[in-house]
Scaffold this active site. Structure first.
Site, PDB file in Angstrom:
ATOM      1  N   LYS A  57      11.777   9.583  23.699  1.00 48.82           N
ATOM      2  CA  LYS A  57      11.711  10.743  22.791  1.00 48.82           C
ATOM      3  C   LYS A  57      10.298  10.758  22.221  1.00 48.82           C
ATOM      4  O   LYS A  57       9.908   9.911  21.424  1.00 48.82           O
ATOM      5  CB  LYS A  57      12.764  10.587  21.695  1.00 48.82           C
TER       6      LYS A  57
ATOM      7  N   GLY B 287       8.905   3.377  13.934  1.00 47.73           N
ATOM      8  CA  GLY B 287       8.732   4.453  12.961  1.00 47.73           C
ATOM      9  C   GLY B 287       9.021   3.957  11.561  1.00 47.73           C
ATOM     10  O   GLY B 287       8.831   2.773  11.257  1.00 47.73           O
TER      11      GLY B 287
ATOM     12  N   THR C 157      14.177   6.111   8.860  1.00 43.28           N
ATOM     13  CA  THR C 157      14.696   6.541  10.161  1.00 43.28           C
ATOM     14  C   THR C 157      15.235   5.344  10.929  1.00 43.28           C
ATOM     15  O   THR C 157      16.259   5.442  11.613  1.00 43.28           O
ATOM     16  CB  THR C 157      13.593   7.247  10.981  1.00 43.28           C
ATOM     17  N   GLY C 158      14.545   4.214  10.812  1.00 43.67           N
ATOM     18  CA  GLY C 158      15.005   3.000  11.498  1.00 43.67           C
ATOM     19  C   GLY C 158      16.426   2.640  11.098  1.00 43.67           C
ATOM     20  O   GLY C 158      17.250   2.273  11.932  1.00 43.67           O
TER      21      GLY C 158
ATOM     22  N   GLU D 263      10.752  -1.522  14.998  1.00 44.91           N
ATOM     23  CA  GLU D 263       9.357  -1.786  14.622  1.00 44.91           C
ATOM     24  C   GLU D 263       9.011  -0.798  13.518  1.00 44.91           C
ATOM     25  O   GLU D 263       8.779   0.382  13.786  1.00 44.91           O
ATOM     26  CB  GLU D 263       8.435  -1.575  15.830  1.00 44.91           C
TER      27      GLU D 263
ATOM     28  N   CYS E  68       0.648   0.800  11.416  1.00 45.29           N
ATOM     29  CA  CYS E  68       1.733   0.057  10.747  1.00 45.29           C
ATOM     30  C   CYS E  68       1.235  -1.280  10.211  1.00 45.29           C
ATOM     31  O   CYS E  68       1.669  -1.734   9.159  1.00 45.29           O
ATOM     32  CB  CYS E  68       2.888  -0.157  11.716  1.00 45.29           C
TER      33      CYS E  68
ATOM     34  N   GLU F 272       4.023   2.100   1.364  1.00 40.32           N
ATOM     35  CA  GLU F 272       3.119   2.300   2.494  1.00 40.32           C
ATOM     36  C   GLU F 272       2.503   3.701   2.373  1.00 40.32           C
ATOM     37  O   GLU F 272       3.228   4.694   2.374  1.00 40.32           O
ATOM     38  CB  GLU F 272       3.916   2.185   3.796  1.00 40.32           C
TER      39      GLU F 272
HETATM   40  P1  NAD Z   1       9.371   8.538  11.631  1.00 41.10           P
HETATM   41  O1  NAD Z   1      10.413   7.528  11.327  1.00 41.10           O
HETATM   42  O2  NAD Z   1       9.334   9.773  10.834  1.00 41.10           O
HETATM   43  O3  NAD Z   1       9.506   9.011  13.156  1.00 41.10           O
HETATM   44  C1  NAD Z   1       9.446   8.123  14.221  1.00 41.10           C
HETATM   45  C2  NAD Z   1      10.178   8.752  15.392  1.00 41.10           C
HETATM   46  O4  NAD Z   1      11.546   8.875  15.037  1.00 41.10           O
HETATM   47  C3  NAD Z   1       9.696  10.155  15.759  1.00 41.10           C
HETATM   48  O5  NAD Z   1       9.752  10.311  17.160  1.00 41.10           O
HETATM   49  C4  NAD Z   1      10.740  11.030  15.093  1.00 41.10           C
HETATM   50  O6  NAD Z   1      10.888  12.276  15.730  1.00 41.10           O
HETATM   51  C5  NAD Z   1      11.986  10.195  15.261  1.00 41.10           C
HETATM   52  N1  NAD Z   1      13.057  10.513  14.303  1.00 41.10           N
HETATM   53  C6  NAD Z   1      12.961  11.097  13.081  1.00 41.10           C
HETATM   54  N2  NAD Z   1      14.187  11.216  12.531  1.00 41.10           N
HETATM   55  C7  NAD Z   1      15.060  10.683  13.405  1.00 41.10           C
HETATM   56  C8  NAD Z   1      16.466  10.477  13.386  1.00 41.10           C
HETATM   57  N3  NAD Z   1      17.226  10.868  12.360  1.00 41.10           N
HETATM   58  N4  NAD Z   1      17.043   9.856  14.437  1.00 41.10           N
HETATM   59  C9  NAD Z   1      16.293   9.418  15.471  1.00 41.10           C
HETATM   60  N5  NAD Z   1      14.962   9.606  15.561  1.00 41.10           N
HETATM   61  C10 NAD Z   1      14.350  10.225  14.533  1.00 41.10           C
HETATM   62  O7  NAD Z   1       8.005   7.767  11.596  1.00 41.10           O
HETATM   63  P2  NAD Z   1       6.540   8.382  11.839  1.00 41.10           P
HETATM   64  O8  NAD Z   1       6.148   9.108  10.615  1.00 41.10           O
HETATM   65  O9  NAD Z   1       6.474   9.082  13.147  1.00 41.10           O
HETATM   66  O10 NAD Z   1       5.674   7.041  11.995  1.00 41.10           O
HETATM   67  C11 NAD Z   1       5.126   6.398  10.916  1.00 41.10           C
HETATM   68  C12 NAD Z   1       5.906   5.138  10.615  1.00 41.10           C
HETATM   69  O11 NAD Z   1       6.008   4.340  11.787  1.00 41.10           O
HETATM   70  C13 NAD Z   1       5.203   4.285   9.603  1.00 41.10           C
HETATM   71  O12 NAD Z   1       6.115   3.778   8.665  1.00 41.10           O
HETATM   72  C14 NAD Z   1       4.625   3.153  10.453  1.00 41.10           C
HETATM   73  O13 NAD Z   1       4.383   1.987   9.741  1.00 41.10           O
HETATM   74  C15 NAD Z   1       5.647   3.000  11.510  1.00 41.10           C
HETATM   75  N6  NAD Z   1       5.090   2.363  12.732  1.00 41.10           N
HETATM   76  C16 NAD Z   1       5.461   1.079  13.041  1.00 41.10           C
HETATM   77  C17 NAD Z   1       4.934   0.447  14.170  1.00 41.10           C
HETATM   78  C18 NAD Z   1       5.322  -0.959  14.534  1.00 41.10           C
HETATM   79  O14 NAD Z   1       5.096  -1.375  15.669  1.00 41.10           O
HETATM   80  N7  NAD Z   1       5.903  -1.742  13.626  1.00 41.10           N
HETATM   81  C19 NAD Z   1       4.021   1.129  14.981  1.00 41.10           C
HETATM   82  C20 NAD Z   1       3.677   2.438  14.639  1.00 41.10           C
HETATM   83  C21 NAD Z   1       4.224   3.038  13.512  1.00 41.10           C
END
Ligand code: NAD
Length: 481
Positions: free
Chosen positions: A173, A226, A230-231, A248, A282, A382
């Protein structure tokens, strides 16, 4: 104007929800359109992956052959670097030289995991004379991967390379803000001859396509990268289907600067740690925890560094240097500014930046706050932007206590010339990876993942491969004499 479709079962397809406009964060202008998928598109993608997994071509392949295919995807990406990097800059805002790094980093995942395909081995377990027993590591089947916008190509490459190496079929996705480079992953899959359905890529809104994928009953394993919120919802959906997932998530990572630290190393780490991709990383170095004896010197130096960074559209930043592009979106930029305003209200002292730039696009000043204390939101939330908080400490125990006072635990760092002190701190810091004297030391080879709210499971390194296989034990009773 770029126009990109989704990729399902080896074919380019439109999305059931029409088209999504993709904007250039440096101008706010629309630069492309992406096919927008919904639950029906996810169903089609999962069905294609399921058929591929059931046909078993990937799993049946001799691992060295599968590994060569995975490596060839990386080679394809490198061959198309000059096409991919400008698109990444256009949709994600990052300087062209940073986009080059992301493309090369993405290719590297396919090289690293492709090389390891034939190292995934079971073991034999002695059960006495009457039996032969061995384990086999089998792919789960359908691996679902939900990708964030900050490193769209690299985060997808990180999961796809590992999943395919282990013999899984993938459904990706794509992030809705910058999905365009995922086209090249699909093209690479096609070019290297992956079976239809081995790699499916669908862009859609998170709460629609992402949620449908996380809850899909025919998905066997999920990798989510993410935000924490959401996680948690992805993990809940996975739990309902009894499906394992890797999370992650975010971070609020601290670097401890001891009284004997090498200032040049600290500055270089701050430059990369919080201003690379405008802090939208992140594992960003978002807190600098400095010994009181070095406090003034370090604050002056990082403030000067922040002020020296040239903030400009990524397309104008082809050369490596002290420069930075815009943030990804108006929403993210305004959120960063609100957190900065609140930090000042709560007593933090601005020593550099703190505001959005008065120009089109989603630019934010490289920012440093001093006098940050543990009770302030800026010390705990964050920002996901170019914002550094400086906290001060008096002794080693207090440094650890400040650094660990976060619900996150993604990475941590310590700067000192005393190796015993460094090792002691590394053991005491509560985070998945510790950097000593160099932020971001390590690479694809080193396992990466969080403690606490930063998630669970590991990507990168050999550890990651074991998230994509399940162990089967085979016990054979021998005929008695
Ligand atoms: P996000 O959680 O908003 O979105 C991440 C993904 O999840 C996107 O593809 C989004 O469309 C999808 N998503 C959103 N709602 C969802 C739902 N209800 N069900 C399933 N999927 C859904 O995060 P973001 O704003 O895209 O990314 C930023 C965050 O990601 C920050 O907190 C950052 O620290 C983290 N991040 C972590 C790592 C790591 O490896 N630990 C790497 C990159 C980013």
């Amino acid at each position: 104007m770029l126009r990109h479709q989704n990729f399902i079962n080896g074919k380019w397809v439109d999305g059931k929800e029409g088209w999504l406009d993709i904007e250039d964060p440096a101008t706010g202008e629309i630069i492309g359109r992406q096919a927008l998928g919904n639950g029906d598109d996810i169903n089609a993608a999962v069905a294609a992956a399921r058929q591929c997994a059931s046909r078993g071509e990937l799993a049946a392949m001799r691992p060295v052959e599968r590994g060569r295919m995975v490596k060839a995807i990386g080679e394809y990406i490198l061959e198309h670097k000059d096409e991919i990097a400008p698109i990444l800059t256009l949709e994600a805002g990052k300087p062209l030289w940073e986009a080059d790094i992301e493309v090369a980093g993405s290719a590297r995942y396919f090289e690293y995991y492709g090389n390891q395909a034939e190292t995934l081995e079971g073991r034999s377990i002695p059960l006495g004379d009457g039996y032969i027993d061995f384990t086999a590591l089998e792919p789960y089947g359908v691996s679902a991967q939900i990708i964030p916008w900050n490193y769209p190509l690299e985060m997808a490459a990180r999961s796809i390379s590992t999943a395919l190496t282990a013999g899984n079929a993938c459904v990706v996705k794509s992030p809705e803000l910058d999905p365009l480079t995922h086209d090249f992953l699909a093209r690479a899959a096609d070019a290297v001859g992956l079976p239809a359905g081995a790699l499916n890529i669908v862009c859609g809104y998170g709460e629609v396509a992402g949620a449908a994928l996380a809850a899909h009953k025919d998905v066997n394993q999920i990798v989510f990268t993410g935000s924490v919120e959401t996680g948690a919802s992805v993990a809940t959906a996975a739990a309902k289907n009894i499906v394992p997932c890797v999370l992650e998530l975010g971070g609020k990572s601290a670097a401890i600067v001891h009284d004997d630290a090498d200032i040049e190393r600290v500055l270089s780490s701050v430059r990369w740690g919080i201003f690379f991709h405008a802090g939208q990383v992140c594992s960003a170095l978002s807190r600098l925890v400095v010994h009181e004896s070095r406090h003034d010197e370090v604050v002056d130096a990082v403030a000067e560094l922040a002020r020296s960074i040239n903030v400009a559209p990524g397309s104008e930043l082809a050369e490596f240097g002290d420069n930075m592009g815009p943030m990804i979106s108006q929403k993210q930029r305004d959120r960063a500014e609100a957190l900065c305003i609140e930090a000042v209200q709560q007593g933090a002292k601005t020593v550099a930046g703190g505001h959005k730039l008065n120009r089109p696009g989603w630019f934010f000043e490289p920012t440093v706050f001093d006098d940050v204390t543990a009770d302030m939101n800026i010390a705990n939330k964050e920002v996901f932007g170019p914002v550094l908080s400086v906290q001060r400490f008096r002794n080693d125990d207090e440094a650890i206590q400040i650094a660990n006072a976060s619900e996150y635990g993604l990475v941590g760092g310590v700067f000192t010339k005393d190796s015993e002190r460094a090792i002691k701190a590394a053991k005491q810091l509560r985070a998945g990876q510790i950097f000593v004297n160099e932020w971001y030391a390590g690479g694809v080879e080193t396992p990466f993942g969080g403690y606490g709210k930063s998630g669970y499971g590991r990507e990168k390194g050999r550890e990651a491969l074991y998230n994509y296989v399940q162990t089967k034990n085979i016990a054979i009773a021998l005929k008695g004499e």
